[in-house]
Design a protein around this motif. Sequence first.
Motif, mmCIF file in Angstrom:
data_model
loop_
_atom_site.group_PDB
_atom_site.id
_atom_site.type_symbol
_atom_site.label_atom_id
_atom_site.label_comp_id
_atom_site.label_asym_id
_atom_site.label_seq_id
_atom_site.Cartn_x
_atom_site.Cartn_y
_atom_site.Cartn_z
ATOM 1 N N ARG A 33 -5.385 99.200 60.154
ATOM 2 C CA ARG A 33 -4.905 98.989 59.124
ATOM 3 C C ARG A 33 -5.352 98.192 58.010
ATOM 4 N N GLN A 34 -4.679 97.836 56.369
ATOM 5 C CA GLN A 34 -5.539 97.551 55.990
ATOM 6 C C GLN A 34 -6.583 97.052 55.725
ATOM 7 N N LYS A 35 -8.100 97.958 55.200
ATOM 8 C CA LYS A 35 -9.056 97.128 55.092
ATOM 9 C C LYS A 35 -9.072 96.497 53.902
ATOM 10 N N ILE A 36 -9.547 95.219 53.142
ATOM 11 C CA ILE A 36 -10.168 94.782 51.555
ATOM 12 C C ILE A 36 -11.740 95.359 51.579
ATOM 13 N N ILE A 37 -12.414 96.141 50.155
ATOM 14 C CA ILE A 37 -13.518 96.007 50.101
ATOM 15 C C ILE A 37 -13.447 95.563 48.648
ATOM 16 N N ARG A 38 -14.468 94.708 48.526
ATOM 17 C CA ARG A 38 -15.396 94.822 47.462
ATOM 18 C C ARG A 38 -15.742 95.723 46.917
ATOM 19 N N PRO A 39 -16.293 96.197 45.507
ATOM 20 C CA PRO A 39 -16.526 97.455 44.772
ATOM 21 C C PRO A 39 -17.753 97.359 44.419
ATOM 22 N N GLN A 40 -18.579 95.473 44.414
ATOM 23 C CA GLN A 40 -20.014 96.140 44.654
ATOM 24 C C GLN A 40 -20.349 95.731 45.771
ATOM 25 N N ARG A 41 -19.642 95.370 46.616
ATOM 26 C CA ARG A 41 -20.507 95.900 47.830
ATOM 27 C C ARG A 41 -20.869 96.932 48.500
ATOM 28 N N TYR A 42 -19.271 97.758 48.180
ATOM 29 C CA TYR A 42 -19.663 99.161 48.210
ATOM 30 C C TYR A 42 -20.060 99.962 48.131
ATOM 31 N N ALA A 43 -21.090 99.770 46.049
ATOM 32 C CA ALA A 43 -21.322 100.558 45.766
ATOM 33 C C ALA A 43 -22.851 100.055 46.313
ATOM 34 N N TYR A 44 -22.930 99.382 46.513
ATOM 35 C CA TYR A 44 -24.465 98.742 46.760
ATOM 36 C C TYR A 44 -24.591 99.954 48.404
ATOM 37 N N ALA A 46 -22.605 102.073 49.925
ATOM 38 C CA ALA A 46 -22.923 104.186 49.784
ATOM 39 C C ALA A 46 -24.342 104.473 48.669
ATOM 40 N N ILE A 47 -24.654 103.634 47.530
ATOM 41 C CA ILE A 47 -25.966 104.021 46.861
ATOM 42 C C ILE A 47 -27.403 103.644 47.425
ATOM 43 N N VAL A 48 -26.956 102.584 48.089
ATOM 44 C CA VAL A 48 -28.927 101.612 48.380
ATOM 45 C C VAL A 48 -28.861 102.488 50.281
ATOM 46 N N GLY A 49 -27.506 103.049 50.368
ATOM 47 C CA GLY A 49 -28.022 103.099 51.856
ATOM 48 C C GLY A 49 -28.461 102.642 52.817
ATOM 49 N N ARG A 50 -27.971 101.279 52.399
ATOM 50 C CA ARG A 50 -28.177 100.094 53.937
ATOM 51 C C ARG A 50 -26.950 99.195 54.106
ATOM 52 N N ASP A 51 -26.606 99.568 55.352
ATOM 53 C CA ASP A 51 -25.247 98.559 55.690
ATOM 54 C C ASP A 51 -25.311 96.718 55.345
ATOM 55 N N LEU A 52 -24.502 96.156 55.084
ATOM 56 C CA LEU A 52 -24.874 94.828 55.473
ATOM 57 C C LEU A 52 -24.216 94.603 55.923
ATOM 58 N N THR A 53 -25.075 92.792 56.331
ATOM 59 C CA THR A 53 -24.034 92.262 57.468
ATOM 60 C C THR A 53 -23.474 90.935 56.509
ATOM 61 N N PRO A 54 -22.280 90.721 56.887
ATOM 62 C CA PRO A 54 -21.101 89.991 56.699
ATOM 63 C C PRO A 54 -22.117 88.613 55.980
ATOM 64 N N VAL A 68 -20.470 97.217 39.242
ATOM 65 C CA VAL A 68 -20.708 98.280 39.641
ATOM 66 C C VAL A 68 -22.437 99.123 40.361
ATOM 67 N N HIS A 69 -23.469 98.080 39.676
ATOM 68 C CA HIS A 69 -24.146 98.751 39.401
ATOM 69 C C HIS A 69 -25.177 98.759 39.839
ATOM 70 N N ALA A 70 -25.217 99.788 41.469
ATOM 71 C CA ALA A 70 -26.151 99.820 42.113
ATOM 72 C C ALA A 70 -26.938 100.491 42.096
ATOM 73 N N ASP A 71 -28.928 100.594 42.086
ATOM 74 C CA ASP A 71 -29.729 102.007 41.758
ATOM 75 C C ASP A 71 -30.533 101.634 43.131
ATOM 76 N N LEU A 72 -31.373 102.729 43.544
ATOM 77 C CA LEU A 72 -32.373 102.581 44.904
ATOM 78 C C LEU A 72 -33.509 101.597 44.961
ATOM 79 N N ASP A 73 -33.798 102.306 43.246
ATOM 80 C CA ASP A 73 -34.751 100.879 42.380
ATOM 81 C C ASP A 73 -34.281 99.516 41.836
ATOM 82 N N SER A 74 -35.008 97.921 42.710
ATOM 83 C CA SER A 74 -34.393 97.628 42.815
ATOM 84 C C SER A 74 -34.550 96.245 41.136
#
Length: 150
Positions: A33-44, A46-54, A68-74
């Motif tokens: 089924r279609q899943k709705i993704i928020r780009p800023q969440r996706y970017a974070y 993907a880049i930080v490599g940390r799964d986010l709980t809801p 959507v500017h995520a960086d490993l350096d906080s």
Amino acid sequence: MVKGPEADDCWLWTGAIADDGYGRFWTAGADGRQKIIRPQRYAYTAIVGRDLTPDVLILHRCDVPLCVHADLDSERSHLRPGDTSENMQDRARRGRHPRPSAALRFRDLPRAERARRSRDLRDAVLERGWDAAAIHGVLSGVNAEHPTLF
Ligand SMILES: [Zn+2]
């Protein structure tokens, strides 16, 4: 997505924008089924490599919903994880300390206005690429095409 030329510039999402002024995209979920993704969440994620709980929100330090500017350096990242109460505290704190500028911050705008500015911003960068003056105009709500009362 359009990235600004400087290392600390925003990276602006140029895809679909929902009525809350934030980006969205759709992908097929595991169940087909279609899943709705928020780009800023996706970017974070993907880049930080940390799964986010809801219950974890992705907040914008830069106050630009399309960013959507995520960086490993906080310190450099425009996105940071937070929760709802933090979001409220942020608002409350700002409410008690009026900003010197008359322009409202993006997040404090009524939903429809925020969505409109997000779409204006996306259209501006799609049309002209990174044009700092145009971007500033849309963000502060003072661009000539859409005069405001303040
Ligand atoms: Zn940003």
